[in-house]
Design a protein around this motif. Sequence first.
Motif, PDB file in Angstrom:
ATOM      1  N   HIS A   2       1.089  -1.100  -0.029  1.00  0.00           N
ATOM      2  CA  HIS A   2      -0.379  -0.429  -0.177  1.00  0.00           C
ATOM      3  C   HIS A   2       0.888   1.068   0.393  1.00  0.00           C
ATOM      4  O   HIS A   2       2.151   1.407   0.417  1.00  0.00           O
ATOM      5  N   ILE A   3       0.020   2.357  -0.655  1.00  0.00           N
ATOM      6  CA  ILE A   3       1.292   4.215  -0.498  1.00  0.00           C
ATOM      7  C   ILE A   3       0.200   4.843  -0.175  1.00  0.00           C
ATOM      8  O   ILE A   3      -1.008   4.294  -0.211  1.00  0.00           O
ATOM      9  N   LEU A  34      -2.429   7.819  -0.883  1.00  0.00           N
ATOM     10  CA  LEU A  34      -3.107   7.945  -1.980  1.00  0.00           C
ATOM     11  C   LEU A  34      -3.257   9.353  -2.595  1.00  0.00           C
ATOM     12  O   LEU A  34      -3.297   9.638  -3.981  1.00  0.00           O
ATOM     13  N   GLU A  35      -2.532   9.820  -1.987  1.00  0.00           N
ATOM     14  CA  GLU A  35      -1.975  11.438  -2.603  1.00  0.00           C
ATOM     15  C   GLU A  35      -0.618  10.834  -3.346  1.00  0.00           C
ATOM     16  O   GLU A  35      -0.541  11.650  -5.023  1.00  0.00           O
ATOM     17  N   ARG A  36      -0.417   9.613  -2.944  1.00  0.00           N
ATOM     18  CA  ARG A  36       1.222   9.516  -4.029  1.00  0.00           C
ATOM     19  C   ARG A  36       0.475   9.065  -5.715  1.00  0.00           C
ATOM     20  O   ARG A  36       0.773   9.344  -5.974  1.00  0.00           O
ATOM     21  N   GLU A  37      -0.716   8.572  -5.157  1.00  0.00           N
ATOM     22  CA  GLU A  37      -1.012   7.256  -6.975  1.00  0.00           C
ATOM     23  C   GLU A  37      -1.768   8.557  -7.133  1.00  0.00           C
ATOM     24  O   GLU A  37      -1.269   8.572  -8.779  1.00  0.00           O
ATOM     25  N   PHE A  38      -2.160   9.426  -6.909  1.00  0.00           N
ATOM     26  CA  PHE A  38      -2.867  10.903  -7.648  1.00  0.00           C
ATOM     27  C   PHE A  38      -2.114  11.450  -8.083  1.00  0.00           C
ATOM     28  O   PHE A  38      -1.770  12.122  -9.640  1.00  0.00           O
ATOM     29  N   GLU A  39      -0.916  11.584  -7.814  1.00  0.00           N
ATOM     30  CA  GLU A  39       0.388  12.647  -8.374  1.00  0.00           C
ATOM     31  C   GLU A  39       0.933  12.314  -9.623  1.00  0.00           C
ATOM     32  O   GLU A  39       1.633  12.600  -9.884  1.00  0.00           O
ATOM     33  N   ASN A  40       0.808  10.614  -9.098  1.00  0.00           N
ATOM     34  CA  ASN A  40       1.073   9.764 -10.495  1.00  0.00           C
ATOM     35  C   ASN A  40       0.366   9.908 -11.556  1.00  0.00           C
ATOM     36  O   ASN A  40       0.992  10.417 -12.805  1.00  0.00           O
ATOM     37  N   LEU A  41      -0.935  10.504 -11.495  1.00  0.00           N
ATOM     38  CA  LEU A  41      -2.105   9.797 -12.106  1.00  0.00           C
ATOM     39  C   LEU A  41      -1.728  11.451 -12.654  1.00  0.00           C
ATOM     40  O   LEU A  41      -2.088  11.926 -14.437  1.00  0.00           O
ATOM     41  N   LEU A  89      -5.209   7.753   3.881  1.00  0.00           N
ATOM     42  CA  LEU A  89      -5.657   7.060   3.415  1.00  0.00           C
ATOM     43  C   LEU A  89      -4.729   6.200   2.427  1.00  0.00           C
ATOM     44  O   LEU A  89      -3.490   7.420   2.030  1.00  0.00           O
ATOM     45  N   THR A  90      -4.789   4.586   2.416  1.00  0.00           N
ATOM     46  CA  THR A  90      -3.541   4.468   1.763  1.00  0.00           C
ATOM     47  C   THR A  90      -4.235   3.133   0.594  1.00  0.00           C
ATOM     48  O   THR A  90      -5.454   3.331   0.447  1.00  0.00           O
ATOM     49  N   ILE A  91      -3.428   3.075  -0.629  1.00  0.00           N
ATOM     50  CA  ILE A  91      -4.257   2.264  -1.366  1.00  0.00           C
ATOM     51  C   ILE A  91      -2.949   1.383  -2.650  1.00  0.00           C
ATOM     52  O   ILE A  91      -2.063   1.689  -1.762  1.00  0.00           O
ATOM     53  N   VAL A  92      -3.139   0.758  -2.980  1.00  0.00           N
ATOM     54  CA  VAL A  92      -2.498  -0.386  -3.269  1.00  0.00           C
ATOM     55  C   VAL A  92      -1.399   0.330  -4.569  1.00  0.00           C
ATOM     56  O   VAL A  92      -2.358   0.758  -5.375  1.00  0.00           O
ATOM     57  N   PRO A  93      -0.587   0.539  -5.434  1.00  0.00           N
ATOM     58  CA  PRO A  93      -0.037   1.389  -6.261  1.00  0.00           C
ATOM     59  C   PRO A  93      -0.389   0.479  -7.575  1.00  0.00           C
ATOM     60  O   PRO A  93      -0.885  -0.322  -7.875  1.00  0.00           O
ATOM     61  N   MET A  94      -0.713   1.278  -8.766  1.00  0.00           N
ATOM     62  CA  MET A  94      -0.436   1.653 -10.075  1.00  0.00           C
ATOM     63  C   MET A  94      -1.863   0.263 -10.136  1.00  0.00           C
ATOM     64  O   MET A  94      -2.283   0.168 -10.964  1.00  0.00           O
ATOM     65  N   LEU A  95      -3.412   1.002  -9.253  1.00  0.00           N
ATOM     66  CA  LEU A  95      -4.002   0.976  -9.604  1.00  0.00           C
ATOM     67  C   LEU A  95      -5.210   1.297 -10.194  1.00  0.00           C
ATOM     68  O   LEU A  95      -6.350   0.646 -11.378  1.00  0.00           O
ATOM     69  N   LEU A  96      -4.753   2.961 -10.019  1.00  0.00           N
ATOM     70  CA  LEU A  96      -5.920   3.641 -10.884  1.00  0.00           C
ATOM     71  C   LEU A  96      -5.615   3.834 -12.655  1.00  0.00           C
ATOM     72  O   LEU A  96      -6.580   3.912 -13.056  1.00  0.00           O
ATOM     73  N   MET A  97      -4.316   3.657 -12.064  1.00  0.00           N
ATOM     74  CA  MET A  97      -3.417   4.536 -13.486  1.00  0.00           C
ATOM     75  C   MET A  97      -4.199   3.287 -15.161  1.00  0.00           C
ATOM     76  O   MET A  97      -4.171   4.158 -15.687  1.00  0.00           O
TER      77      MET A  97
END
Length: 292
Positions: free
Chosen positions: A149-150, A152-159, A187-195
């Motif tokens: 998990h990472i 959620l903010e990091r996942e959005f930045e990547n998007l 909040l956390t999420i598994v990486p590269m799920l939304l990409m």
Amino acid sequence: MPKFLLKKRMISYAVILVVGIIITTLFSSYYLNFYFKNINIHLPTSEFFISISGKIAITTEVILSLCLSMTLFLTDEWYRNERSIREIGQKQIETELNLLKNQINPHFLFNSLNSIYIMLGRNLESGKKMLLQFSEILSHQLYETGKKHIALEREFENLKNYIDIERIRHEDLVTVSYEFPDNQEGLTIVPMLLMPIVENAFKHGQSSQGYWVKIEAIIASGQTLNFTVENTVSNSQTENSFREGRGIGLANVKRRLELIYPNRHLFNTECKKGTFTVNLKIQLNENKLFSS
């Protein structure tokens, strides 16, 4: 049973079983009357064995001894098998998740490098900016995807980096709008799920006539992520052909959701009136479930 019978040490097993039965029978013949006053047993041990009561007692004790040993053995084997099945299942899930990640990464890297290559030929400054954003995405892939998990903010930045790359690449052809929430703390999420969902919109929504992509993320009830991606789709494309395409994007997302967020997600797609929509809802709190 596991030490003698199942190892085909039949004689040892038989001797131990008979000795156990004899000891138990002697004990019961002497003390049965002590515990059950209404039963009078005055027979010597030798005569008790050949009497009907003695034969019944012996038969009962044989059956009980076998049942007890078998029960203990089968119980132990059941726990061992259950533990082995859980370990094998966990390893299979981990292997499948790793394969899914490996399928996502080359696909994404190829598209990004192709975009940068095209832009460097068109506009050097824009190409440099894309290259810098791509380096941040690559860093995210190298150092974040190995984590469970990472933030959620990091996942959005990547998007955002990926969206900017695609927007620069297609320039006048695409209109992009996106909205990400600010209340992401904790909040956390598994990486590269939304990409893959976003990548799918840009890849299959492309049109020489121009197209648009709309991305919206909302945090509901403090712990539920509502993620919606919409894009134009040509009249010649059906929902199934767009959803499945020639790639693996949405199929991988769906499978990862099933493995990582069972009973904690809702995922559906819809194609109508020239618009393809992906709706994803994830309960980020492990203590809460979604009802179907």
